[in-house]
Design a protein around this motif. Structure first.
Motif, mmCIF file in Angstrom:
data_model
loop_
_atom_site.group_PDB
_atom_site.id
_atom_site.type_symbol
_atom_site.label_atom_id
_atom_site.label_comp_id
_atom_site.label_asym_id
_atom_site.label_seq_id
_atom_site.Cartn_x
_atom_site.Cartn_y
_atom_site.Cartn_z
ATOM 1 N N PHE B 84 0.653 -0.972 -0.207
ATOM 2 C CA PHE B 84 0.211 0.137 -0.456
ATOM 3 C C PHE B 84 0.741 1.500 0.368
ATOM 4 O O PHE B 84 0.324 2.846 0.574
ATOM 5 N N GLU B 85 2.173 0.990 -0.314
ATOM 6 C CA GLU B 85 3.486 1.903 -0.745
ATOM 7 C C GLU B 85 2.202 3.153 -1.685
ATOM 8 O O GLU B 85 2.124 3.129 -2.059
ATOM 9 N N GLY B 86 2.397 4.661 -0.551
ATOM 10 C CA GLY B 86 1.888 5.381 -1.656
ATOM 11 C C GLY B 86 0.163 5.775 -1.552
ATOM 12 O O GLY B 86 -0.021 6.890 -1.938
ATOM 13 N N CYS B 87 0.042 5.063 -1.538
ATOM 14 C CA CYS B 87 -1.872 4.644 -1.319
ATOM 15 C C CYS B 87 -2.387 6.928 -0.388
ATOM 16 O O CYS B 87 -3.445 7.064 -1.253
ATOM 17 N N ILE B 88 -1.817 6.760 0.597
ATOM 18 C CA ILE B 88 -1.451 8.242 1.148
ATOM 19 C C ILE B 88 -0.886 9.190 0.907
ATOM 20 O O ILE B 88 -1.243 10.421 0.698
ATOM 21 N N ALA B 89 0.455 9.292 0.386
ATOM 22 C CA ALA B 89 1.072 9.832 0.105
ATOM 23 C C ALA B 89 1.221 10.906 -0.801
ATOM 24 O O ALA B 89 1.132 12.131 -1.253
ATOM 25 N N PRO B 92 -3.713 13.421 -4.514
ATOM 26 C CA PRO B 92 -5.219 12.286 -5.025
ATOM 27 C C PRO B 92 -4.732 11.547 -5.873
ATOM 28 O O PRO B 92 -5.573 11.132 -6.441
ATOM 29 N N ASP B 93 -2.971 11.223 -6.889
ATOM 30 C CA ASP B 93 -3.506 10.766 -6.946
ATOM 31 C C ASP B 93 -3.229 8.918 -6.691
ATOM 32 O O ASP B 93 -3.253 8.840 -5.315
ATOM 33 N N LEU B 94 -3.349 8.178 -7.358
ATOM 34 C CA LEU B 94 -3.769 6.598 -7.322
ATOM 35 C C LEU B 94 -2.564 5.823 -6.930
ATOM 36 O O LEU B 94 -2.160 6.229 -7.783
ATOM 37 N N CYS B 95 -2.328 4.955 -5.729
ATOM 38 C CA CYS B 95 -1.348 4.516 -5.531
ATOM 39 C C CYS B 95 -1.482 3.268 -6.928
ATOM 40 O O CYS B 95 -1.996 2.963 -7.432
#
Lengths: 429, 319
Positions: B84-89, B92-95
């Motif tokens: 789930f790396e980058g899913c919040i960071a 609004p782009d999708l991980c």
């Protein structure tokens, strides 16, 4: 409905009878052939795990004839070979694998280093492996997992690579080659001389790269460097930032529709090229040969930035000892004694001991494959099929030119885990 | 887990016909529930040994750590956090994982809708328009033709048909309908959906046909007598009675497509992400815990979809 049930029942019964018969037959024949087996309990059998590159029926037949050793091939893809060494080290005797896998295999402790003193031709192995230079003295690029970096171990049971020559050898080299881009000269209609052409918008929707992360990233790095965007300290061991940068360039190209498809295995690459879906792509030497044998123009294009090289060799499983270990040495010595080397050279690969292979080849064959000279006669594959007509010249020329032009080697990076994640992101982009 | 037990309990009354229980009671006086456990036992053991236990291992390994060459049996959430790396960071782009699952779900939905539509009508034709049993059998066998060749050959065969220089494109160019070959015919979502529909419609046809063939013909006559139009009969009689078949077929198709990476890989030119593909890449890189974590995620999502479907139709009751 009842009718169909009945026919079904009958057919099943016949089937059962049939199988029972077959089983009986098998048992019977087993009993017959079982007899001499009892006597020849010493049949020398080696289970040989490897990719298809070195494996040929001709090679195993000749080996049986010359040494009495029966080779049982266990064929798998490069990734699966490594997986098997890790998870089932007792399921094979001899291992045929690539040097870049060693960074994973050696620390696992599942293989046995071979003793260089027991390899007859060890001193005749091409300096490509031992010194990183061609027989003619050309220095070879050492980025990535170059064989000479991982050729020796510090001690018999050591898990550390030695920096200078020792008698404990990780892999006895057998076969290697220099890879580059394959192109369709009939469709491109102009000279191609740089890896950067892979991202040239002229070939939008007609380019391809291979979807095996550890190899694909190297081709991508050759391309990025050729476009002048970045110069890597070591393409085969990138930092996280370098991986990000490489994947960014490739992702932009992918989103712009540069790639027609990625390929994963030999046949896919042949199909893409032969059907004209792609005109420029990463490719392997025998795949180019296959396209050509279909009567379609295809060139294994030498490029000014150099080749990406790979090499493989033999070691044995940790579980091998005693007589079996001696057979393994006997087999490796036989493999380097010429027949197999000539066989591999005729397929466009290179053999580790050049002198013995030369003795098993016709002078005109040697001149074409190794010296880059025009073919005096038609060039035939080991199976006798026509590869090249008389007068043609090998793509990239001589051994000196091709191996001397190597820029980097297939590699496992320190940041391999991060790279694989970024590769997945690239595919999903 | 509980599904299997539920099915067992559901199945047990049906498995023991009246005469059977009577005879068993006379001879050995075993309790009916013991007999039903005995009958279901072999299947349960197979299920336990070859499905549940391996599944438990997958879940355990997904929480292990790993390095380049071995599994480290110490608790670690790395397989999941990496996934789930980058899913919040990146919002609004999708991980990567979100993009991958959106794409997989989209393909899955398209394939499901199309196979359902085609499969339903093929089954309808076989069940209601073909009168003779022989013809029904013969035509059902025809539906299996796509399975006569290997998966790989079947997929490679699309290239000469849909490729840039393939039959369809050269036909269209020659007939003057288009000037340039259509690139989107191959190595696109279109070709992926086409190949999956071609492969899996059969899995829809069989269960729906099976449900339809069991519909009492007198119900249809009754609907006709009561003045229902053909369409009303279809919507109010046939579809409700074929629902179990529809749901079973849907479960087949959805579970296969959610886990597929070979067809999506070959037909999508390896450029389309798939949930199964992530697992394959991880396994090939010897990152087993990460692969296991992805497998668990895939399993949960597929399970949620199937739970939703069985909410709509209670298959256990219908069977």
């Amino acid at each position: 409905m009842t009718e169909t049930t009945r026919t079904k029942g009958v057919s099943r019964r016949t089937l059962l009878k049939g199988t029972a018969g077959l089983a009986g037959l098998a048992a019977g024949s087993g009993a017959i052939t079982g007899f001499p087996y009892v006597k020849s309990a010493e049949t020398k059998v080696l289970r040989y795990l490897g990719t298809a590159v070195n494996e040929g029926d001709d090679i195993s037949k000749q080996c049986l004839k010359d040494t009495g050793i029966k080779i049982e091939y266990i064929t798998a893809t490069t990734d699966d070979v490594t997986k098997r060494v890790m998870t089932q080290p007792n399921s094979f005797d001899v291992l045929d694998t690539e040097y870049f896998s060693l960074k994973k295999i050696v620390p696992s402790g599942n293989i046995l280093a071979l003793d260089a003193r027991k390899i007859k031709e060890f001193d005749n192995i091409t300096p490509v492996f031992t010194k990183g230079e061609t027989p003619g003295g050309k220095k070879i690029g050492g980025q990535g997992t170059a064989p000479w970096k991982v050729l020796y171990l510090e001690g018999k049971d050591s898990k550390k690579f030695a920096t200078s020559a020792t008698e404990f050898v990780t892999l006895i080299p057998t076969v290697y080659n220099a890879d580059t881009l394959g192109i369709r000269p009939d469709l491109i209609k102009r000279p191609i001389s740089s890896w950067s052409e892979l991202l040239n918008p002229e070939f939008k929707g007609k380019a391809s790269i291979l979807n095996i992360p550890s190899i694909g990233i190297m081709d991508a790095a050759m391309v990025v460097e050729a476009t002048g965007k970045y110069k890597y300290a070591d393409k085969g061991n990138m930092t996280k930032e370098e991986i990000d940068l490489t994947m960014k360039v490739m992702t932009e190209a992918k989103k712009a529709g540069q790639f027609r498809a990625f390929w994963k295995d030999f046949n896919e690459s042949v199909n893409l090229m032969a059907s004209g879906e792609t005109v420029i792509q990463s490719m392997w030497s025998p795949a180019v040969t296959k396209v050509r044998s279909m009567g379609i123009a295809c060139t294994f294009q030498p490029l000014k930035e150099g080749y990406r090289s790979w090499a493989s060799g033999f070691c044995v499983s940790k579980g091998v000892s005693g007589a079996k270990l001696e057979w393994a040495y006997e087999f490796v010595n036989w493999f380097l004694s010429g027949y197999a080397g000539a066989y591999l050279n005729r397929q466009g690969y290179y053999s580790a001991v050049l002198s013995t292979a030369k003795a098993h080849m016709e002078p005109y064959e040697w001149a074409y494959w190794m010296e880059g000279k025009p073919a005096e006669k038609d060039i035939k594959a080991p199976d006798g099929s026509l590869l090249e007509k008389a007068g043609s010249v090998r793509d990239g020329g001589s051994y000196e030119d091709r191996m001397g032009g190597v820029a980097c080697w297939n590699a496992v990076m320190d940041e391999n885990d991060y790279m694989v994640r970024k590769w997945n992101e690239f595919i999903a982009a | 887990m509980d599904t299997s037990e539920d099915i067992l309990q559901q199945a047990s009354p049906g498995l023991i016909p009246g005469s059977g229980t009577a005879r068993a009671a006379k001879v050995t006086r075993l309790s009916p529930s013991f007999i039903s456990w005995l009958q279901a036992g072999p299947m349960m053991l197979v299920f336990l040994a070859f499905f549940l236990i391996p599944l438990v291992f997958v879940v355990i390994v997904s929480f292990w750590d790993y390095n380049e060459y071995q599994l480290l049996p110490a608790f670690s959430g790395r397989g999941y956090t990496d996934t789930f790396e980058g899913c919040i960071a990146q919002l609004p782009d999708l991980c990567t994982i979100a993009k991958t699952y959106l794409k997989t779900l989209k393909l899955c939905f398209l394939v499901w809708v199309i196979t359902l539509f085609i499969g339903f009508w093929v089954a309808y034709f076989l069940a209601f328009h073909v009168k003779s049993k022989t013809w029904q059998m013969g035509l059902s066998l025809l539906c299996t033709i796509p399975f006569w060749t290997s998966n790989v050959i079947r997929m490679i065969a699309w290239i000469p048909l849909l490729g840039r220089n393939g039959l369809v494109n050269s036909g269209l160019v020659k007939s003057g309908l288009i000037n340039h070959p259509l690139e989107w015919l191959l190595f696109s979502e279109f070709s992926v959906v086409l190949a999956l529909v071609h492969l899996f419609t059969f899995f829809m046809v069989v269960p729906i046909f099976n449900s339809m063939i069991r519909i009492d013909k007198s119900l249809i006559e009754a609907a006709y007598d009561a003045g229902a139009t053909g369409f009303q009969t279809l919507v109010n009689v046939i579809i409700p009675l074929a629902k179990p078949g529809i749901v079973i077929g849907s479960i087949f198709v959805i579970t296969i497509v959610m886990g597929d990476f070979i067809t999506i890989g070959v037909m999508g030119g390896q450029q389309i992400a798939a949930a199964g593909k992530i697992i394959e890449t991880r396994v090939n890189a010897l990152q087993f815990p990460a692969a296991a974590a992805n497998a668990v995620i895939l399993l949960i999502i597929t399970f949620l979809i199937i739970t939703m479907m069985s909410r709509i139709v209670d298959i256990k009751k219908e069977l």
